[in-house]
Design a protein around this motif. Structure first.
Motif, mmCIF file in Angstrom:
data_model
loop_
_atom_site.group_PDB
_atom_site.id
_atom_site.type_symbol
_atom_site.label_atom_id
_atom_site.label_comp_id
_atom_site.label_asym_id
_atom_site.label_seq_id
_atom_site.Cartn_x
_atom_site.Cartn_y
_atom_site.Cartn_z
ATOM 1 N N PHE A 54 0.893 -1.156 -0.142
ATOM 2 C CA PHE A 54 0.205 0.133 0.525
ATOM 3 C C PHE A 54 0.724 1.173 0.303
ATOM 4 C CE2 PHE A 54 -3.272 -3.250 1.756
ATOM 5 C CZ PHE A 54 -4.261 -2.698 1.220
ATOM 6 N N PHE A 55 0.084 2.536 -0.482
ATOM 7 C CA PHE A 55 0.740 4.117 0.036
ATOM 8 C C PHE A 55 1.795 3.848 1.300
ATOM 9 C CE2 PHE A 55 -2.880 5.439 -2.796
ATOM 10 C CZ PHE A 55 -2.075 4.808 -3.607
ATOM 11 N N SER A 56 2.845 4.605 0.883
ATOM 12 C CA SER A 56 3.807 4.481 2.388
ATOM 13 C C SER A 56 4.288 5.894 2.122
ATOM 14 C CB SER A 56 4.771 3.315 2.726
ATOM 15 O OG SER A 56 5.941 3.109 3.532
ATOM 16 N N SER A 57 4.401 6.570 3.399
ATOM 17 C CA SER A 57 5.296 7.806 2.920
ATOM 18 C C SER A 57 7.201 7.023 2.585
ATOM 19 C CB SER A 57 5.314 8.910 4.083
ATOM 20 O OG SER A 57 5.270 7.675 5.817
ATOM 21 N N SER A 58 7.300 6.346 3.148
ATOM 22 C CA SER A 58 8.473 6.353 2.559
ATOM 23 C C SER A 58 9.251 6.099 1.798
ATOM 24 C CB SER A 58 9.189 4.888 3.439
ATOM 25 O OG SER A 58 8.396 4.831 4.742
ATOM 26 N N PHE A 59 7.673 5.961 0.944
ATOM 27 C CA PHE A 59 8.346 6.453 -0.671
ATOM 28 C C PHE A 59 7.851 7.716 -1.706
ATOM 29 C CE2 PHE A 59 8.294 1.699 0.234
ATOM 30 C CZ PHE A 59 9.202 1.236 -0.286
ATOM 31 N N LYS A 60 8.734 8.443 -2.228
ATOM 32 C CA LYS A 60 8.421 9.326 -1.997
ATOM 33 C C LYS A 60 7.565 9.598 -3.581
ATOM 34 C CE LYS A 60 12.418 12.152 0.711
ATOM 35 N NZ LYS A 60 13.950 12.373 0.045
ATOM 36 N N THR A 61 7.917 8.680 -4.388
ATOM 37 C CA THR A 61 7.454 9.183 -5.595
ATOM 38 C C THR A 61 5.732 8.164 -5.497
ATOM 39 O OG1 THR A 61 7.355 6.362 -6.056
ATOM 40 C CG2 THR A 61 9.097 7.944 -6.591
ATOM 41 N N ASP A 62 5.128 8.148 -3.727
ATOM 42 C CA ASP A 62 4.058 7.609 -4.083
ATOM 43 C C ASP A 62 3.100 8.551 -4.093
ATOM 44 O OD1 ASP A 62 4.989 5.072 -3.588
ATOM 45 O OD2 ASP A 62 4.246 4.624 -1.752
#
Length: 791
Positions: free
Chosen positions: A539-547
């Protein structure tokens, strides 16, 4: 002569007061149910009829291979008006996205739907402000009106129609707006609003990609709607093809069409919607009619059964020169007297039941108002039931031959016996259908309540809000404030909550296939807050900037729609963005059980999406009360635009409203089943008494010859037992077809069970045996000498 007949009628009714009470009571109960159903039917089928152009107003909708929708784009209405002379007016409306808080001094109102409409739409929909419909002066500024109820709440002492300035949102927000007056809100209309802004033009500058408006047209009387519908389809395709060069897109546009949906359809059976309300209304109408029919059958059966007691009277009158027409009229007058009494009693019963009926259907119906069509319908019903229930018994009674009845032959014909038995079978057949229907509705509702929805609505609080959180960085500080409150585990925001409402849709392309699928714009922790399960990927995560830029999650239905294998990592294009699929969510029933789960894409960034305003919090159960108190206290700091106006709903209660219609149907079927069984058993009780009394001498002779009490009970019960078995055999196929059709309205449903059919047979057989045995007991226990001493 009339006075004499009246005395005879009253004397006979009083002499047979037991049968009279059963006749009048059963008919009154059925009539009360029929009155309520008639009022409900009239109410539901008369929405928007106050509009003088009711017959000539249509909604313009779009048809795609995958779905139908009433949502269209702003330029379309103008193009329709310019190209087709048979269209007198074309206008558009747009619903509100959130609940507006409007304040004046210490008074506050909440406008749940502040609708927008252009001037033409206001004319088409007959929207009339209290000071008259005015055309706005400018192209940008419109005229804003509040419903009369909201105006009275905000300005309790206002006497004039002058505009007023009001505050929007929190008291210290500094946002103001002008209210130009009040507008009467038609509660009996599909055009629902608490406030409305009327402008010269809506959606200025928006093209055919902005499909979030509703287009209304008013056609000239006598226009060929089928031909106009085809011409509008051709126009729509031509408008979409302007400037288009891609061959694949051109072919897809050729598969798009439009439809015209009459205003009369919108409430019960919209073309782009669910017609369950219409089916429920038809079912209720049939139920009400059938209940009345079986009550009339009861009346007819008992009247024929009583025929022998009037045989000598008929014989004497005929010998004295009475014509059959006179006798028929006399008996019809007697029957009319009973029906009239039943009607008066029915009105009293309906008045007593009406508050519960209104509460069940969330209505405000009233019997005693001058516009109620019941006042002309009821005399027709009274006349009809008098003829239906009375004409055959009157013909039977008036048809006795004097030469036979005066010799002591009082028996009715075999034809009458067959009719009585046939009517009794019909009564129990209807009762069996209702019983089976009730059991199957209960089973479907139990299934709906116990099934895994694919998400968890419990302990999720939906907070109403007017702030826009389309960018994650705007919502992040708000989320942090939420999470500091003890008990709040997760917080998110989205364009939609899973409460049965339709999501937006748009065209997305992947795997070489372009299709229109639903979209929901979300933020971090959306899936975690709702406890939606992950099928593949993440799922979406703030750890991945491209999300926040181009990541997307799709559901299982979308994977199936596009025929994707190993979808994670693949690209799906929509709204001029190439999204990278980072995960696949398991399907969940956001729209309930009647609609199939739609292929859906979830993204944090969506330039073509709606506003993210729907805040959802996951709160620990044992800390719910304290958390809500803390939220209310801190809300002015967390969300300054809403300030002191903290409003929330529990998501499980919102979702539970999707079961409302079926729960109403369950309640109605329960009442109908009880009524039909009660009326049928009432008739059976009196009929069994008549049959038993007619066989008193036969029973006495059998007892003298050595028959046991059990054998006598079996003898009396046998014919009734056979009739109930026949009733079950007749009703089972009918009930199977009807319940199967009803279950097919659900995308997710139970398999048709066998138990309700067996249970209905056991219930009706048991009731029949008990009812007949109660009547037979007196005859069985009687001394044979009492029955035969005069022979």
């Amino acid at each position: 002569m009339f006075k004499l007949n009246l005395k005879i009628a009253l004397r006979n009714l009083w002499k047979n007061r037991g049968i009279t009470a059963i006749n009048v009571g059963g008919l009154a109960i059925a009539l009360a149910a029929f009155i309520l159903v008639t009022m409900y039917f009239t109410y539901e089928t008369s929405f928007d009829k106050s509009n003088p152009n009711y017959e000539n107003i249509y909604v313009v909708g779009r048809i795609y291979p995958e779905f139908k929708t009433n949502y269209t784009s702003p330029p379309f209405a103008k193009a329709i008006k310019q190209n087709f002379p048979e269209v007198e007016l074309a206008g558009i409306t747009k619903g509100g996205f959130f609940e507006l808080v409007i304040k004046k001094d210490k008074n506050t109102v909440f406008a749940k739907n502040f609708m927008q409409a252009d001037y033409n739409a206001a004319k088409i929909l007959n929207l009339k402000p209290n000071n008259g419909l005015e055309k706005p002066a400018g192209d940008v500024e419109g005229l804003s009106y509040l419903s009369s109820e909201n105006m009275k709440a905000l300005f309790p002492n206002k006497k004039d129609n002058k505009p007023e300035m009001v505050g929007i949102g929190a008291s210290n927000s500094g946002i103001t707006s002008r209210i130009d007056g009040g507008i009467k809100k038609d509660l009996h209309s599909n055009i629902i609003f608490d406030g409305i802004s009327i402008r010269n033009e809506l959606g200025k500058g928006e093209n055919y990609g902005y499909n979030n408006y509703t287009t209304y047209i008013q056609v000239k009387p006598g226009a060929d709607i089928g031909n106009l519908e085809q011409k509008i389809t051709n126009l729509y395709r031509a408008e979409l093809l302007k400037g288009e060069t891609d061959k694949k897109t051109i072919e897809e546009i050729k598969n798009v069409s439009t439809f015209l949906d009459p205003l009369s359809n919108l409430h019960l059976r919209p073309k782009a919607g669910n017609d369950a309300p219409y089916k429920i209304l038809i079912a209720l109408s049939v139920l009400g009619t059938l209940i009345l029919v079986i009550a009339c059958i009861n009346f007819t059966n008992l009247s024929i059964a009583q025929a022998t007691k009037r045989a000598k009277e008929v014989g004497v009158k005929k010998v004295m020169g009475a014509y059959r027409f006179q006798l028929t009229s006399q008996f019809l007058v007697e029957i009319f007297m009973q029906c009239f009494s039943a009607t008066i009693l029915a009105l009293i019963l309906a008045e007593l039941i009406l508050p519960n009926f209104n509460n069940l259907f969330q209505l405000n119906l009233s019997i005693w108002h001058i516009d109620n069509p019941l006042f002309w319908q009821l005399p027709l019903v009274l006349l009809s039931i008098t003829l239906i229930a009375g004409i055959y018994p009157a013909m039977v009674l008036s048809g006795f031959k004097p030469s036979l009845v005066l010799k002591g032959n009082f028996s009715t014909s075999k034809q009458s016996s067959w009719l009585r038995n046939g009517l009794l079978v019909f009564q129990f057949s209807v009762a069996v259908i209702f019983i089976i229907g009730l059991f199957i509705i209960n089973s479907q509702l139990k299934y709906m309540r116990s099934q895994d929805l694919g998400f968890t609505a419990n302990q999720v609080v939906y907070i109403k809000n007017i702030m826009l959180f389309n960018k994650p960085e705007v919502f992040e500080p708000v989320r942090e404030r939420f999470l500091k409150i003890p008990g709040v585990k997760l917080a998110t925001v989205a364009t939609d909550v899973p409460n049965g409402a339709e999501n937006g849709s748009n065209g997305y392309t992947t795997n070489g296939l372009q299709a229109n699928i639903d979209f929901v714009d979300v933020d971090f922790d959306y899936f975690e807050t709702l406890d939606i399960k992950l099928k593949d990927g993440r799922f979406f995560s703030s750890s991945f900037k491209t999300d926040t830029a181009n990541a997307a999650v799709i559901n299982e239905s979308a994977v199936a729609k596009y025929g994707l294998k190993n979808p994670v990592g693949k690209t799906i294009r929509g709204c001029n963005i190439d999204y990278k699929i980072v995960g696949v969510a398991k399907d969940f029933k956001a729209q309930g059980f009647e609609s199939a789960i739609q292929p859906t894409i979830y993204a944090i960034k969506n330039p073509c999406g709606n506003y993210k305003t729907q805040i959802m919090l996951k709160i620990e159960e044992n800390k719910m009360a304290d958390a809500l108190i803390a939220l209310k206290a801190q809300w002015p700091e967390i969300n300054p635009k809403d300030g002191e106006d903290f409003r929330y709903e529990f998501l499980d209660e919102l979702y539970g409203k999707l079961f409302k219609k079926q729960e109403q149907l369950q309640s109605v079927f329960f009442a109908a089943a009880l009524l039909t069984i009660f009326i049928a058993v009432l008739g059976l009780f009196a009929f069994a008494k008549y049959i038993t009394n007619g066989r008193i001498k036969e029973i006495a002779v059998r007892k003298i010859l050595g028959a046991s009490d059990v054998q006598i009970f079996k003898l009396i019960n046998r014919s009734f037992f056979i009739m109930v078995i026949v009733a079950n055999l007749i009703s089972w196929p009918v009930a199977y077809i009807l319940t199967k059709k009803w279950l097919e309205t659900f995308a997710y449903r139970i398999d048709l069970p066998l138990l309700p059919f067996v249970s209905s047979a056991l219930i009706t057989i048991t009731l029949t045996v008990i009812t007949v045995s109660i009547q037979a007991k007196k005859a069985v226990k009687a001394n044979p000498v009492d029955a035969l001493k005069y022979e």
